[in-house]
Design an enzyme around this catalytic site. Structure first.
Site: not given
Length: 627
Positions: A215, A296, A320
């Site tokens: 990420k 996310s 997330s």
């Protein structure tokens, strides 16, 4: 949408006879020398080069229990030892040296035992296909010389180029995946180094040469770390995040930075990095590109699910990791807060932030999790892990792990969605069929208070982001605070009021919330005590609940793990059907939550469920590329 294709079932994840092709390994013996020949004629790594580097147990117990040389793994050296003892009987003086390899228990070492021992090596010289390839599939093929890390890395880069930004879904409303922000310019060099190390020392660990996406809130010294924001496109840090350091130490190739909801704030994965000021992109689910990939960590979830990388890492503050996992039919692990250092990760709310893997199988997730633990002075909460981390989480991969376990279900966490209700009923039946006792639990007011505690993203972001900027943000970045980010104009346009609101949070407000005696701090501690007490009082091994509804959240279920700091693992439990009345083929996951630092037992439970069901499907929109 295109029909879904069920992925193959594995007889045992620790079986080197990969489903990618029948094993063609033949074991030949000759005067104390073992020759391993692939029927395809591909040259193998010589035995002298196959000894692993120093390290812990490799993929225990399947690849360790027949070890004869004391290095906690099975290599050609073990085959040499056993070959030298062909014909040895249990009455002979040196029987103890080879007794573990008498797999048929007939009291004599025969070629059958030698063949059985060879099956405990990570080796497969059959055909290799990248789509749905597991970590073990890749390692077995690389060990056999069928492929290399360079070839695998290039194949993933080719898939990113072909499938990430182009729109491949020709159906109404089809969108691009948009799962990747940056690809590494040095990934192929890192892969070549991994191939050289394999030739010199053999497979030094299960992640050697495996391409991983992280990420884009993890610092990487070879790619900018944007947090998904155009305002930080030139944030080239000089160091890696602590977790990235662990991945590289394990031999992984950091392939790319995955897109995310800007600053990990929400669940739709909307980002402005790489876009003109005032514009943004959304990440799409590879199963239905009209739908969100969740967030996310949506970019990580979409990329791993669409087979654009071998593994992925995300972060989870309020769901997330687990939300993208359930939207994209993946396994996701939210570790205990304190297992993984957050140093070098752009924070959202450090009271609840933690990093962890997203993978296509529980086995891959367990392998990835082995890179996470470590006490780090830069993140003092990691001191709580001392003495609580196993040698390898792969030791928990037991298909019978559910047998005799007691699993709790808080009845109000199931919800009313037709798909979720149906799939959870099926999951419950599977748990019981595997030997678990499922116990219904009525929620108490105190339990509901745990679920109702708000996320720290509002009162903590300003404080924690300022600390990250001071310690890690590249000096070239001029937008160093939330207010300056707004002034830059390079952010997701709809977030303006959100950033201004959070930028106005004072230090006094932060301390009253997240300080040592802050209301949030005390409530998280109370939540941990309460839920641990629930487990203890009813002698439960875990709680289970759905991770969400089809492409939607489910009440406050995602709050249980972050509001206690306790670990959770989510695993596919099936997909929606037309009779449910919603989008067809949408995944829903089952989540297991357990005691602090009980990641190993939770992995065992999830693995046992996965092996009994094999619910993950392959996104049909993203097949193998034409050669």
């Amino acid at each position: 949408m295109s029909p879904l294709t069920r992925t193959r079932k594995e007889a045992h994840p620790m079986n080197t006879a990969s489903p990618r092709g029948a094993r063609t390994l033949r074991t030949l013996t000759a005067v104390g020398t073992t020759l391993l020949l692939g029927a395809t004629g591909i040259a193998l790594v010589p035995a002298a080069q196959a000894a692993p580097a120093e390290g812990g147990a490799l993929l225990a117990p399947y690849y360790t229990e027949l070890d004869l040389t004391g290095d906690h793994r099975v290599t050609t050296e073990d085959l040499d030892v056993l070959t030298a003892h062909l014909g040895t009987r249990s009455t002979d003086a040196d029987w103890a040296k080879v007794a573990p390899a008498d797999t048929d228990h007939d009291g004599v070492i025969t070629v059958h035992d030698l063949a059985a021992l060879s099956q405990r090596m990570v080796y497969n010289d059959g055909p290799f296909s990248l789509v749905e390839a597991s970590v073990l599939d890749m390692q077995a093929a690389m060990n056999a010389g069928v492929t290399t890390s360079v070839k695998i890395t290039q194949q993933y880069l080719d898939r990113i180029a072909a499938y990430d930004r182009p729109v491949v879904d020709t159906g109404a409303g089809g969108r691009a995946l948009n799962s990747i922000i940056t690809t590494s310019t040095v990934a192929l060099k890192a892969a070549a180094s991994a191939d050289e190390l394999r030739m010199e020392k053999g497979m030094t660990g299960p992640l050697l040469g495996i391409p991983i996406v992280v990420k884009d809130n993890y610092d990487t010294a070879d790619m900018p770390t944007t947090g998904g924001c155009g305002c930080w496109e030139n944030n080239q840090t000089s160091t890696d995040a602590a977790m990235v350091t662990g991945m590289r130490k394990a031999g992984a190739v950091i392939l790319a930075k995955a897109s995310l909801d800007e600053f990990a704030f929400g669940f739709v994965s909307e980002f402005s990095a790489g876009q003109p000021a005032g514009s943004s992109l959304l990440v799409a689910s590879p199963y239905n590109t009209t739908q969100s990939a969740g967030g996310s960590s949506g970019g990580t979830g979409a990329a791993v699910s669409a087979n654009l990388a071998g593994l992925g890492f995300g972060t989870d503050t309020g769901g997330s990791i687990r939300i993208p996992s359930t939207y994209n039919q993946l396994v996701g692990i939210r570790p205990t807060v304190g297992l993984a250092s957050r140093d070098g990760i752009i924070p959202l709310a450090l009271s609840q932030d933690t990093g962890g893997p997203l993978a296509r199988s529980v086995t891959d997730a367990a392998i990835a999790l082995d890179t996470v633990p470590g006490i780090d002075a830069a993140d003092p909460v990691t001191s709580t892990q001392a003495g609580k981390v196993p040698t390898s989480y792969t030791a928990s991969l037991d298909p019978t792990a559910l047998k005799g376990k007691r699993i709790g279900v808080v009845t109000t966490m199931i919800g009313t969605n037709p798909t979720t209700v149906r799939l959870f009923a099926d999951a419950r039946a599977t748990l019981e069929a595997q030997g678990a006792t499922v116990v219904d639990i009525a929620p108490t007011a105190d339990f509901n208070r745990v679920l109702a505690e708000a996320s720290g993203s509002t009162p903590e972001l300003n404080h924690d982001l300022n600390n990250y900027a001071a310690a890690h943000l590249a000096p070239e970045v001029t937008a160093r605070s939330l207010n300056q980010i707004v002034d830059s104009g390079k952010f997701v346009p709809s977030r303006r009021s959100t950033y201004l609101q959070r930028g106005a949070v004072t230090e006094d407000t932060y301390q009253a919330w997240a300080g040592p005696q802050g209301s949030h701090t005390l409530q998280l501690a109370a939540g941990k005590t309460l839920v641990t007490g629930m487990l203890n009082d009813q002698n439960l091994d875990a709680l289970v609940y759905p991770s969400g509804n089809p492409y939607a959240s489910l009440g406050t279920n995602m709050r249980l793990s972050p509001n206690t700091g306790m670990p959770a693992i989510t695993v596919p439990m099936g997909q929606s059907i037309a009779a449910d009345g919603g989008p067809v083929g949408a995944g829903v996951n089952l989540e297991f939550l357990g005691r602090d630092f009980a990641e190993g037992p939770l992995i065992g439970l999830a693995y046992s469920f996965e092996q009994a069901t094999h619910y993950r499907t392959t996104p049909a929109l993203f097949p193998a590329l034409a050669k």
